[in-house]
Motif scaffolding. Sequence first.
Motif, PDB file in Angstrom:
ATOM      1  N   ASP A  81      -4.483  -3.047  11.982  1.00 16.56           N
ATOM      2  CA  ASP A  81      -3.055  -2.962  11.678  1.00 16.56           C
ATOM      3  C   ASP A  81      -2.885  -2.201  10.364  1.00 16.56           C
ATOM      4  O   ASP A  81      -3.344  -2.652   9.312  1.00 16.56           O
ATOM      5  CB  ASP A  81      -2.462  -4.369  11.555  1.00 16.56           C
ATOM      6  N   GLN A  82      -2.225  -1.038  10.435  1.00 17.54           N
ATOM      7  CA  GLN A  82      -2.061  -0.199   9.261  1.00 17.54           C
ATOM      8  C   GLN A  82      -0.657  -0.296   8.677  1.00 17.54           C
ATOM      9  O   GLN A  82      -0.287   0.501   7.817  1.00 17.54           O
ATOM     10  CB  GLN A  82      -2.373   1.254   9.625  1.00 17.54           C
ATOM     11  N   SER A  83       0.137  -1.231   9.128  1.00 20.79           N
ATOM     12  CA  SER A  83       1.478  -1.396   8.587  1.00 20.79           C
ATOM     13  C   SER A  83       1.393  -2.035   7.201  1.00 20.79           C
ATOM     14  O   SER A  83       0.467  -2.774   6.883  1.00 20.79           O
ATOM     15  CB  SER A  83       2.325  -2.267   9.516  1.00 20.79           C
ATOM     16  N   THR A  84       2.375  -1.728   6.376  1.00 15.79           N
ATOM     17  CA  THR A  84       2.436  -2.252   5.023  1.00 15.79           C
ATOM     18  C   THR A  84       3.839  -2.777   4.749  1.00 15.79           C
ATOM     19  O   THR A  84       4.809  -2.376   5.398  1.00 15.79           O
ATOM     20  CB  THR A  84       2.082  -1.171   3.982  1.00 15.79           C
ATOM     21  N   GLY A  85       3.943  -3.650   3.782  1.00 14.92           N
ATOM     22  CA  GLY A  85       5.233  -4.212   3.409  1.00 14.92           C
ATOM     23  C   GLY A  85       5.296  -4.477   1.914  1.00 14.92           C
ATOM     24  O   GLY A  85       4.299  -4.867   1.300  1.00 14.92           O
ATOM     25  N   VAL A  86       6.457  -4.230   1.321  1.00 12.59           N
ATOM     26  CA  VAL A  86       6.677  -4.453  -0.097  1.00 12.59           C
ATOM     27  C   VAL A  86       7.830  -5.432  -0.243  1.00 12.59           C
ATOM     28  O   VAL A  86       8.940  -5.166   0.246  1.00 12.59           O
ATOM     29  CB  VAL A  86       6.986  -3.136  -0.836  1.00 12.59           C
ATOM     30  N   ALA A  87       7.589  -6.572  -0.861  1.00  7.37           N
ATOM     31  CA  ALA A  87       8.639  -7.554  -1.109  1.00  7.37           C
ATOM     32  C   ALA A  87       9.360  -7.199  -2.406  1.00  7.37           C
ATOM     33  O   ALA A  87       8.723  -6.802  -3.394  1.00  7.37           O
ATOM     34  CB  ALA A  87       8.047  -8.951  -1.187  1.00  7.37           C
ATOM     35  N   TRP A  88      10.681  -7.325  -2.401  1.00  7.73           N
ATOM     36  CA  TRP A  88      11.458  -6.965  -3.582  1.00  7.73           C
ATOM     37  C   TRP A  88      12.629  -7.917  -3.765  1.00  7.73           C
ATOM     38  O   TRP A  88      13.076  -8.570  -2.819  1.00  7.73           O
ATOM     39  CB  TRP A  88      11.973  -5.526  -3.494  1.00  7.73           C
ATOM     40  N   ALA A  89      13.108  -7.998  -4.976  1.00 11.58           N
ATOM     41  CA  ALA A  89      14.291  -8.795  -5.317  1.00 11.58           C
ATOM     42  C   ALA A  89      15.054  -8.054  -6.409  1.00 11.58           C
ATOM     43  O   ALA A  89      14.448  -7.495  -7.331  1.00 11.58           O
ATOM     44  CB  ALA A  89      13.907 -10.189  -5.782  1.00 11.58           C
ATOM     45  N   THR A  90      16.375  -8.034  -6.289  1.00 15.43           N
ATOM     46  CA  THR A  90      17.224  -7.314  -7.238  1.00 15.43           C
ATOM     47  C   THR A  90      18.368  -8.207  -7.696  1.00 15.43           C
ATOM     48  O   THR A  90      18.996  -8.885  -6.879  1.00 15.43           O
ATOM     49  CB  THR A  90      17.794  -6.028  -6.606  1.00 15.43           C
ATOM     50  N   VAL A  91      18.629  -8.196  -8.979  1.00 16.57           N
ATOM     51  CA  VAL A  91      19.754  -8.926  -9.565  1.00 16.57           C
ATOM     52  C   VAL A  91      20.606  -7.926 -10.330  1.00 16.57           C
ATOM     53  O   VAL A  91      20.090  -7.165 -11.156  1.00 16.57           O
ATOM     54  CB  VAL A  91      19.278 -10.048 -10.507  1.00 16.57           C
ATOM     55  N   ILE A 111       6.634  -6.523  -5.315  1.00 18.84           N
ATOM     56  CA  ILE A 111       5.244  -6.932  -5.137  1.00 18.84           C
ATOM     57  C   ILE A 111       4.684  -6.137  -3.967  1.00 18.84           C
ATOM     58  O   ILE A 111       5.193  -6.218  -2.849  1.00 18.84           O
ATOM     59  CB  ILE A 111       5.127  -8.446  -4.879  1.00 18.84           C
ATOM     60  N   ASP A 112       3.648  -5.354  -4.246  1.00 13.84           N
ATOM     61  CA  ASP A 112       3.024  -4.482  -3.246  1.00 13.84           C
ATOM     62  C   ASP A 112       1.579  -4.929  -3.033  1.00 13.84           C
ATOM     63  O   ASP A 112       0.687  -4.556  -3.809  1.00 13.84           O
ATOM     64  CB  ASP A 112       3.070  -3.030  -3.720  1.00 13.84           C
ATOM     65  N   PRO A 113       1.298  -5.736  -1.993  1.00 12.53           N
ATOM     66  CA  PRO A 113      -0.074  -6.202  -1.773  1.00 12.53           C
ATOM     67  C   PRO A 113      -1.043  -5.066  -1.457  1.00 12.53           C
ATOM     68  O   PRO A 113      -2.220  -5.143  -1.819  1.00 12.53           O
ATOM     69  CB  PRO A 113       0.073  -7.161  -0.579  1.00 12.53           C
TER      70      PRO A 113
END
Length: 229
Positions: A81-91, A111-113
């Motif tokens: 599995d070559q998919s990637t994901g970046v979790a983010w939060a903005t205020v 956060i970029d694992p």
Amino acid sequence: MAGAQAPEHANDEAPVELPADAPLDLSTPEPDAGKLTPSNPFARTPAASDWAGKVGIDYSKPAIPAVTFQPDQLLAGAVPDQSTGVAWATVTAPGLEAPLGWDKTSIETRIDPSQEQSKLGTTLSRSVPVGDDISLTLQNGLSITRPLPNAAGQVHSWASSQALRFNILPTDTSVSLGADVSSTDDKWLRTLSAEQKLFGGPFSVTGSMSETAGGDISKSLRAGFKHSW
């Protein structure tokens, strides 16, 4: 027994009779100050809070497999599995009281694992309408990147950016001119990018050109999907 009972309407008030030549008063009586509180229909309602927050995940999947992919992996059912994901939060918050009059402050964390790193940044911006269909936004940002707790071979870094962004409202298109500098470069690097939102915003296509530290031009074209909750 009948004589002992009072008439049914014995306590009713007698009707008031006006003189035949007296004028009829049709004026509205004054309200009782103790029972009725006057209201102003044009009074301002309390303004909504300028603070807001969003969280989401930027998910991306490459269009072509990696060069190390082997056909026997497909037969064995072991396709990586070559998919990637970046979790983010903005205020977002109201702008700071500064001489330039910034009207919005944005604080973002990512956060970029896949890169084993996290990023914390803040951006000050001011938007000014230019006509009915275009708005101009001036942005000034600073960010710090740190490795994740279990990451190896990475160091802390910082970056600063200045950008002038034109938002074309009818077409959901934005064009940005700017320059970036970071702890790994010794000069400002110019950037040019354009983003087109599709289907009301979830999908977008972004093309960019940026100057590298060696003087070359780096070009990219990418499509993205953003979901927030």
